[in-house]
Motif scaffolding. Structure first.
Motif, PDB file in Angstrom:
ATOM      1  N   PHE A 307      31.335  21.124  56.797  1.00 54.41           N
ATOM      2  CA  PHE A 307      29.926  21.433  56.616  1.00 54.41           C
ATOM      3  C   PHE A 307      29.483  20.861  55.293  1.00 54.41           C
ATOM      4  O   PHE A 307      30.229  20.854  54.314  1.00 54.41           O
ATOM      5  N   SER A 308      28.265  20.406  55.279  1.00 54.72           N
ATOM      6  CA  SER A 308      27.789  19.833  54.019  1.00 54.72           C
ATOM      7  C   SER A 308      27.583  20.945  52.991  1.00 54.72           C
ATOM      8  O   SER A 308      27.895  20.793  51.828  1.00 54.72           O
ATOM      9  N   ALA A 309      27.071  22.089  53.462  1.00 53.15           N
ATOM     10  CA  ALA A 309      26.926  23.203  52.531  1.00 53.15           C
ATOM     11  C   ALA A 309      28.286  23.859  52.340  1.00 53.15           C
ATOM     12  O   ALA A 309      29.011  24.095  53.293  1.00 53.15           O
ATOM     13  N   MET A 310      28.584  24.148  51.110  1.00 53.77           N
ATOM     14  CA  MET A 310      29.914  24.640  50.764  1.00 53.77           C
ATOM     15  C   MET A 310      30.313  25.889  51.537  1.00 53.77           C
ATOM     16  O   MET A 310      31.397  25.984  52.078  1.00 53.77           O
ATOM     17  N   GLU A 312      28.805  27.333  54.136  1.00 56.96           N
ATOM     18  CA  GLU A 312      28.156  27.475  55.424  1.00 56.96           C
ATOM     19  C   GLU A 312      28.977  28.368  56.362  1.00 56.96           C
ATOM     20  O   GLU A 312      28.444  29.172  57.112  1.00 56.96           O
ATOM     21  N   PHE A 313      30.284  28.225  56.284  1.00 57.49           N
ATOM     22  CA  PHE A 313      31.107  29.004  57.220  1.00 57.49           C
ATOM     23  C   PHE A 313      30.979  30.496  56.941  1.00 57.49           C
ATOM     24  O   PHE A 313      31.092  31.313  57.851  1.00 57.49           O
ATOM     25  N   GLN A 314      30.696  30.878  55.708  1.00 56.74           N
ATOM     26  CA  GLN A 314      30.502  32.293  55.398  1.00 56.74           C
ATOM     27  C   GLN A 314      29.214  32.787  56.048  1.00 56.74           C
ATOM     28  O   GLN A 314      29.158  33.889  56.592  1.00 56.74           O
ATOM     29  N   ASN A 315      28.185  31.965  56.001  1.00 56.43           N
ATOM     30  CA  ASN A 315      26.930  32.341  56.648  1.00 56.43           C
ATOM     31  C   ASN A 315      27.125  32.478  58.150  1.00 56.43           C
ATOM     32  O   ASN A 315      26.601  33.404  58.774  1.00 56.43           O
ATOM     33  N   LEU A 316      27.867  31.520  58.705  1.00 54.56           N
ATOM     34  CA  LEU A 316      28.114  31.591  60.147  1.00 54.56           C
ATOM     35  C   LEU A 316      28.885  32.855  60.498  1.00 54.56           C
ATOM     36  O   LEU A 316      28.636  33.486  61.522  1.00 54.56           O
ATOM     37  N   HIS A 317      29.803  33.214  59.627  1.00 57.29           N
ATOM     38  CA  HIS A 317      30.552  34.447  59.856  1.00 57.29           C
ATOM     39  C   HIS A 317      29.583  35.626  59.915  1.00 57.29           C
ATOM     40  O   HIS A 317      29.636  36.442  60.838  1.00 57.29           O
ATOM     41  N   ALA A 318      28.677  35.671  58.955  1.00 55.83           N
ATOM     42  CA  ALA A 318      27.736  36.795  58.911  1.00 55.83           C
ATOM     43  C   ALA A 318      26.877  36.835  60.171  1.00 55.83           C
ATOM     44  O   ALA A 318      26.703  37.888  60.787  1.00 55.83           O
ATOM     45  N   ARG A 608      39.564  31.092  50.607  1.00 52.41           N
ATOM     46  CA  ARG A 608      40.900  30.494  50.462  1.00 52.41           C
ATOM     47  C   ARG A 608      41.397  29.987  51.811  1.00 52.41           C
ATOM     48  O   ARG A 608      41.960  28.906  51.911  1.00 52.41           O
ATOM     49  N   THR A 609      41.189  30.799  52.824  1.00 55.07           N
ATOM     50  CA  THR A 609      41.647  30.386  54.155  1.00 55.07           C
ATOM     51  C   THR A 609      41.014  29.064  54.544  1.00 55.07           C
ATOM     52  O   THR A 609      41.675  28.148  55.011  1.00 55.07           O
ATOM     53  N   GLU A 610      39.729  29.006  54.309  1.00 58.32           N
ATOM     54  CA  GLU A 610      39.010  27.809  54.747  1.00 58.32           C
ATOM     55  C   GLU A 610      39.502  26.574  54.020  1.00 58.32           C
ATOM     56  O   GLU A 610      39.500  25.478  54.577  1.00 58.32           O
ATOM     57  N   ARG A 611      39.930  26.766  52.781  1.00 56.67           N
ATOM     58  CA  ARG A 611      40.427  25.607  52.034  1.00 56.67           C
ATOM     59  C   ARG A 611      41.657  24.987  52.672  1.00 56.67           C
ATOM     60  O   ARG A 611      41.962  23.825  52.452  1.00 56.67           O
ATOM     61  N   LEU A 612      42.350  25.797  53.455  1.00 58.97           N
ATOM     62  CA  LEU A 612      43.564  25.265  54.080  1.00 58.97           C
ATOM     63  C   LEU A 612      43.250  24.309  55.230  1.00 58.97           C
ATOM     64  O   LEU A 612      44.145  23.668  55.763  1.00 58.97           O
ATOM     65  N   SER A 613      41.983  24.261  55.615  1.00 58.71           N
ATOM     66  CA  SER A 613      41.703  23.481  56.822  1.00 58.71           C
ATOM     67  C   SER A 613      42.079  22.009  56.645  1.00 58.71           C
ATOM     68  O   SER A 613      42.433  21.347  57.613  1.00 58.71           O
ATOM     69  N   ASP A 683      36.053  43.269  37.205  1.00 59.15           N
ATOM     70  CA  ASP A 683      37.098  42.748  36.332  1.00 59.15           C
ATOM     71  C   ASP A 683      37.801  41.561  36.970  1.00 59.15           C
ATOM     72  O   ASP A 683      38.498  40.804  36.322  1.00 59.15           O
ATOM     73  N   ASP A 684      37.629  41.491  38.238  1.00 57.43           N
ATOM     74  CA  ASP A 684      38.346  40.456  38.973  1.00 57.43           C
ATOM     75  C   ASP A 684      37.611  39.133  38.797  1.00 57.43           C
ATOM     76  O   ASP A 684      36.652  38.831  39.485  1.00 57.43           O
ATOM     77  N   ARG A 685      38.068  38.385  37.854  1.00 56.80           N
ATOM     78  CA  ARG A 685      37.386  37.121  37.607  1.00 56.80           C
ATOM     79  C   ARG A 685      37.751  36.149  38.708  1.00 56.80           C
ATOM     80  O   ARG A 685      38.921  35.926  38.996  1.00 56.80           O
ATOM     81  N   TYR A 686      36.771  35.634  39.303  1.00 57.25           N
ATOM     82  CA  TYR A 686      37.031  34.721  40.418  1.00 57.25           C
ATOM     83  C   TYR A 686      36.163  33.501  40.247  1.00 57.25           C
ATOM     84  O   TYR A 686      34.937  33.572  40.249  1.00 57.25           O
ATOM     85  N   ASP A 687      36.793  32.413  40.046  1.00 58.28           N
ATOM     86  CA  ASP A 687      36.053  31.164  39.940  1.00 58.28           C
ATOM     87  C   ASP A 687      36.487  30.265  41.071  1.00 58.28           C
ATOM     88  O   ASP A 687      37.597  29.746  41.094  1.00 58.28           O
ATOM     89  N   GLU A 688      35.612  30.104  41.982  1.00 59.38           N
ATOM     90  CA  GLU A 688      35.928  29.363  43.201  1.00 59.38           C
ATOM     91  C   GLU A 688      36.470  27.966  42.904  1.00 59.38           C
ATOM     92  O   GLU A 688      37.515  27.559  43.395  1.00 59.38           O
ATOM     93  N   ASP A 689      35.771  27.257  42.050  1.00 59.13           N
ATOM     94  CA  ASP A 689      36.167  25.872  41.808  1.00 59.13           C
ATOM     95  C   ASP A 689      37.524  25.796  41.133  1.00 59.13           C
ATOM     96  O   ASP A 689      38.375  24.987  41.508  1.00 59.13           O
TER      97      ASP A 689
END
Lengths: 735, 356
Positions: A307-310, A312-318, A608-613, A683-689
């Motif tokens: 997907f061009s949008a980073m 997008e799969f999360q939106n589709l999930h929703a 994370r899962t999606e990154r494995l694709s 507290d859970d610092r999460y930086d996607e990139d």
């Protein structure tokens, strides 16, 4: 107390040396990011690739998907020199093939010659991605030669084929015809090219054996996607993996009356220059049942759509999740005493093989999970879907009624809202603030009361959405009756059995499979026999976490490539070295753990899962096929091609000490502590990139670049860890 | 046995190869203890040796002039030129020394005592599987009568035969068979066509083992399937095969299963026909049709779809003897010695000869 034991079950898995059979392979490629173009060192100018399978342009089972999805990549690599060979089936040709004149002059001569000798051979383009060339052979048309060929088969191989096995007789015809095609093609080429023939499955295997027996100048590869005998043994509920080494294979095949097929399969495996299977677990199976260790594993990939949008799969999930929620609202009408926002959707899908697909232990684990959630007063409700087609007599009335009732409530609410809105509007028009107590009048209340009255329900929400034909003997329903998961209000685990494939035209759950998967939270596939397993792979590319097993090809593959798979939403159940009960406990603990995760943790996990694709894309997995082809060319034409077998890494095996230089992958335990509150989230610092970057390091690199003949330095084999980790270290520093 | 003296089974042989079938018919009747006479009609071209062999089995051997229907164009179109000869069949109505007879084609196999057929009236016959409103003229009950015979010839002259053979003629002559009297409908088990059984497979599986008479209709006859040089085994397996292999051409699920009772049947054939068959083939010094010809008939265009599995059941000539054809046949039948001679180790040795 209970949790600790769960974790104890959970951790040791990673240190198990999964199969104890290292295969020739090493690692080196730097990173997965963007998958830089395969550096083609092999000179394929004068090489021709034929890929031969009964399921070319002919869907019978799963091999079709493999070949069809892989075609694009192979065409990119081989261009005009790639030909798929399959059987001619008129109905298929009408819909998926465009017949054209052969492009290659030598192939044209070959086909003309065969057609003038009593064959019917067609040439065309298969209308799929990549539009590969196909050579289709009308097997039935040449049936007049069957006896002659069976005699030849008998004289040269001492294998006979019973007259009553239609499929095996087809295999004989197809085998002789493909060998004829290859032999004729070799003869028609002025300058003999380097012919490479890749055969899939036993149905095509005889062609390979004939190429060898006739000493044709053809490099051969044989790929089995599962062994015949393995499939039979597992279907017969044999303790398969524990006895793998002890089977008297001739006897087992003979007793099951598949001896001739087994002989054809084993002959092909024996004769091939290069023998491959789809997964580690099938490799072990092949080693014991076909008595040849595969030279390389060629896993199955998918064509991953990016997907061009980073996100997008999360939106589709929703979106999809909302639609499933709607269905659940209807299904549980009158018993909607649980919070849909704290409701997790789990599913299992596939052919209806109760124990091979692991539906048995899934149900058992759900019962245990139900207990755990209850005693822990969890607010989470789990709805588990079973999508397994069985024989039914259409939808049952109760489920359809549920959806109708939901629709009615929705309509009523809308109507009241309209009236409400109108009054509000009128009140505002005359410049008054509305009197809230007068907004709903008696009529509205009557209407709403009537609607609520319709949702009264005496019975419990149904388990099964359809009327089953074999209700009393159905294994899933029987098991549910035994474990007592009846969707009662106290149950935290609800079960819905949808014994039909999903369809977007269904009146009940109008979604297709892909949409449905996207809307779920977790796919559960605890299979006992699963040579590859496309279902969890499909989940992964859609960013949906899944549970698979170390007896499935997918599970093995992931376990081998990812240092901490569960952090990436790839839970791998140990069914190989544990008893059923233990596996079931492990599954329960995974499920329980999953239920404990906060929404945010799940979102991160899906990322994370999606990154494995990338890992499952043919662009990446196709390399194994490339390596297999190079290996075969080097074996058959040693003067022209050179392939460095990577013996050095056999002693490395694949163990899982996490590389020291690699930052630890995100640990799951933080998110899954039982009394975890939303406040801690911050507290859970999460930086996607940043994490994505780490992931690239975390994912194991699979394969050496095969090297070329001639003066080019044979692939330098630096100590893999030095190379890989060194690389990684510098990367880490940059970050 | 007064009841038996004026009743007889009648069969017909117009060539030496049909004599082998006739022998089987006679022998089967004997074996199953018939109390009736047995008569075989032969055409003049049948050799003396064959007649002699028939004489050993039948009570009477009658030489009959061949009547040819003369309708050659018709016959040619039907593609069964040999049927014209079976017009000789209607000569059976001249056997007036008998009050009632049962006619049996030479290409049938009697599996048990069928003397109860004599309780039926003229003209009793079983439906033809291809068009059940017609009877199949392979098995029928009739009363010899010169009058009927003359009317039949007359009928043949004026109306011909719609299929160019005796069956067309008899069906138009006895045209009310289909509708008049159900007692004249013999149960199908009295004339079970060997190569059409599988058009209704479940019924065949249900009732097939009750078969009393099997009819090898069509061009390929069991006795054609063996050559004089071959030993007892191919005769056995090919006859056996013939019983349930022709049907296999129309592959349908489950057709690999054999109906009950076929095993005994095959043994039975082998037991007592083989020496006789050999006697005839040797005695006449004339080999039956070679397989080659059969193969050609099999690949006629309309047969293409069915040739696939069935068209190649016989041994090709040549070096096969060195390769233990018996073992190959056992594989073909699904009886594989996978723990002994056919083990994969042995196959592998063969493979390794051409693999480096």
């Amino acid at each position: 107390m209970l949790l600790t034991s769960c974790y104890r079950l959970f951790y040791p898995t990673w240190s198990v040396n999964v199969l104890g059979m290292p295969l020739a392979r090493s690692m080196s490629i730097t990173s997965l990011s963007g998958l830089e173009e395969w550096d083609e060192e092999f000179d394929l100018e004068d090489a021709v690739l034929f890929e031969i399978a009964w399921e070319v342009a002919n869907k019978v089972g799963g091999i079709y998907t493999v070949i069809q999805t892989k075609a694009r990549l192979t065409v990119e690599e081989w261009g005009e020199n790639y030909f798929l060979v399959g059987p001619y089936v008129e109905s298929n040709v009408r819909t998926q093939v465009e017949l054209i004149e052969p492009t290659d002059p030598a192939l044209k001569r070959t086909i003309d010659k065969m057609n003038s000798s009593g064959c019917k051979v067609y040439f065309g383009r298969w209308l799929i991605e990549g539009s590969p060339y196909v050579v289709l052979i009308d097997v039935a048309f040449t049936a007049w030669s069957l006896d002659k060929w069976k005699t030849e088969l008998w004289n040269n191989f001492s294998i006979g084929v019973p007259w009553f096995d239609r499929e095996a007789n087809d295999a004989v015809l197809f085998g002789f015809l493909t060998a004829w095609l290859l032999g004729e093609y070799a003869a028609q080429c002025e300058d003999p090219p380097h012919i490479l023939a890749h055969f899939h499955e036993w149905l095509a295997g005889l062609g390979l054996a004939l190429c060898r027996q006739r000493q044709l100048p053809v490099a051969t590869i044989f790929t089995t996607h599962a062994t015949l005998l393995g499939r039979y043994l597992c279907a017969g509920s044999v303790d398969f993996y524990n006895n793998l080494a002890q089977f008297n294979v001739d006897k087992e095949a003979g007793d099951r009356q598949i001896y001739h097929r087994y002989c054809l399969e084993r002959t092909a495996a024996r004769c091939a220059h290069v023998f491959t299977t789809v997964s580690q677990i099938t490799a072990v199976e092949a080693e014991h049942l076909l008595k040849r260790k595969p030279d390389i594993i060629t896993p199955n990939g998918l064509n991953v759509k990016k997907f061009s949008a980073m996100h997008e799969f999360q939106n589709l999930h929703a979106q999809s999740k909302n639609r499933i929620q709607e269905f659940v609202r209807g299904h549980f009408y009158g018993h909607l005493d649980f919070n849909l926002d704290k409701c997790l959707f789990l599913f299992i899908a596939g052919r209806y093989e109760f124990s091979n697909k692991g539906a048995d232990i899934f149900l058992e684990a759900l019962a245990r999970l139900n207990y755990l959630l209850r005693v822990n007063h969890s607010e989470v409700t789990v709805v588990a879907f079973f999508i397994m087609p069985a024989r039914t007599n259409n939808f049952n009335v109760e489920t359809l009624k549920g959806q109708a009732v939901r629709k009615q409530l929705w309509d009523t609410a809308h109507l009241v809202k309209e009236r409400f809105g109108k009054k509000l509007y009128e009140s505002l028009l005359i410049g008054q603030l509305p009197d809230v107590s007068k907004m709903l009048d008696k009529e509205d209340f009557t209407m709403m009361k009537r609607a609520i009255f319709a949702t009264q329900r005496q019975c419990q929400p149904p388990i099964c959405t359809h009327n089953m034909l074999e209700d009393s003997t159905d294994p899933i329903l029987t098991c549910i009756r035994r474990i007592g998961l009846f969707n009662s209000s106290s149950d935290r685990v609800k079960v819905i059995f949808h014994p039909e494939f999903l369809s977007s035209t269904s009146p009940l759950l109008p979604m297709d499979y892909e949409e449905f998967v996207r809307g779920c939270h977790l796919g559960v596939f605890p299979s006992y026999y699963e040579p590859w397993g496309y279902t969890p792979a499909e989940c992964t590319v859609m960013g949906i976490p899944s549970i698979s097993t170390n007896l499935s090809g997918f599970g093995c593959f992931m376990e081998e490539h990812i240092a901490d798979p569960s952090a990436y939403g790839i839970y791998i159940l140990d069914r190989r070295y544990r008893g059923v009960d233990e596996s079931c406990n492990q599954l329960t603990s995974y499920l329980f753990q999953f239920c404990q995760q906060s929404r945010r943790a799940r979102i991160i996990q899906r990322n994370r899962t999606e990154r494995l694709s990338d890992l499952l894309d043919w662009r990446y997995l196709g390399r194994y096929y490339i390596a297999a082809r190079h290996m075969a060319l080097a074996k058959a034409f040693p003067d022209t091609y050179y392939y460095q077998p990577h013996e050095s890494d056999t002693n490395q095996g694949f163990r899982y000490p996490r590389p020291a230089s690699v930052p630890p992958s995100p640990s799951l335990s933080r998110h899954s502590s039982p009394h975890h509150s939303e406040a801690e989230e911050d507290d859970d610092r999460y930086d996607e990139d940043e994490e994505a970057e780490k992931d690239r390091v975390n994912i194991r690199q699979p394969l050496p670049l095969p090297s070329k003949k001639g003066p080019a330095v044979p692939y330098g084999l630096p100590v893999p860890s030095a190379n890989g980790n060194g690389d990684r270290a510098t990367k880490g520093e940059k970050n | 046995m007064p009841a038996a003296a004026d009743q007889a089974y009648v069969t017909l042989a117009t060539t030496d190869s049909y004599c082998m079938g006739a022998l089987v018919v006679g022998q089967c009747l004997r074996r199953h203890g018939t109390t009736r006479h047995t008569v075989v009609m032969v055409s003049p071209n049948v050799s003396r040796q064959a007649r002699a062999a028939l004489g050993q089995v039948f009570d009477h051997v009658l030489v009959v002039d061949v009547l040819d229907s003369g309708d050659w164009a018709h016959l040619y179109w039907l593609g069964r030129p040999e049927l014209g000869v079976t017009f000789t069949k209607i000569h059976c109505w001249t056997l007036t020394q008998y009050r009632k007879c049962v006619f049996l084609d030479a290409d049938i196999l009697v599996l048990c005592n069928v003397d109860e057929l004599f309780e039926r009236e003229e003209l009793s016959a079983a439906p033809d599987p291809g068009w059940p409103d017609c009877f199949n003229s392979g098995v029928f009950v009739f009363r010899p009568s010169l009058d009927t015979h003359a009317r039949l010839l007359e009928h043949a002259r004026y109306h011909g035969s719609f299929d160019g053979g005796d069956q067309g003629l008899l069906n138009t002559f006895f045209s009310d068979w289909a509708v008049k009297d159900i007692k004249k409908h013999l149960p199908f088990v009295y004339n079970l066509s060997a190569n059409t059984m599988y058009t209704y497979l479940p019924a065949y599986q249900q009732y097939g083992h009750n078969a009393k008479i099997v009819h090898f209709v069509g061009l390929v006859k069991p006795w054609n399937l063996c050559s004089a040089s071959q030993t007892s085994l191919p005769i056995n397996s090919q006859l056996e095969e013939f019983v349930y292999q022709c049907p296999s051409q129309q592959q349908s699920p489950g057709c690999g299963e054999r109906p009950k009772g076929t095993e005994d049947r095959a043994l039975l054939i082998d037991d007592f026909t083989e020496p006789l068959l050999r006697e005839v083939t040797l005695g006449t010094d004339q080999r039956p049709d070679p397989p080659r010809q059969l193969r050609e008939t099999h690949t006629k265009p309309e047969d293409v779809s069915t040739v696939k599995d069935g068209g190649a059941k016989h041994n090709a000539p040549g070096p096969i003897e060195e390769h233990e054809p018996e073992r190959r046949w056992l594989w073909e039948e699904g009886h594989i010695d996978y723990l002994g001679k056919d083990s994969f180790d042995n196959i592998q040795k063969k493979l390794d000869r051409f693999l480096d």
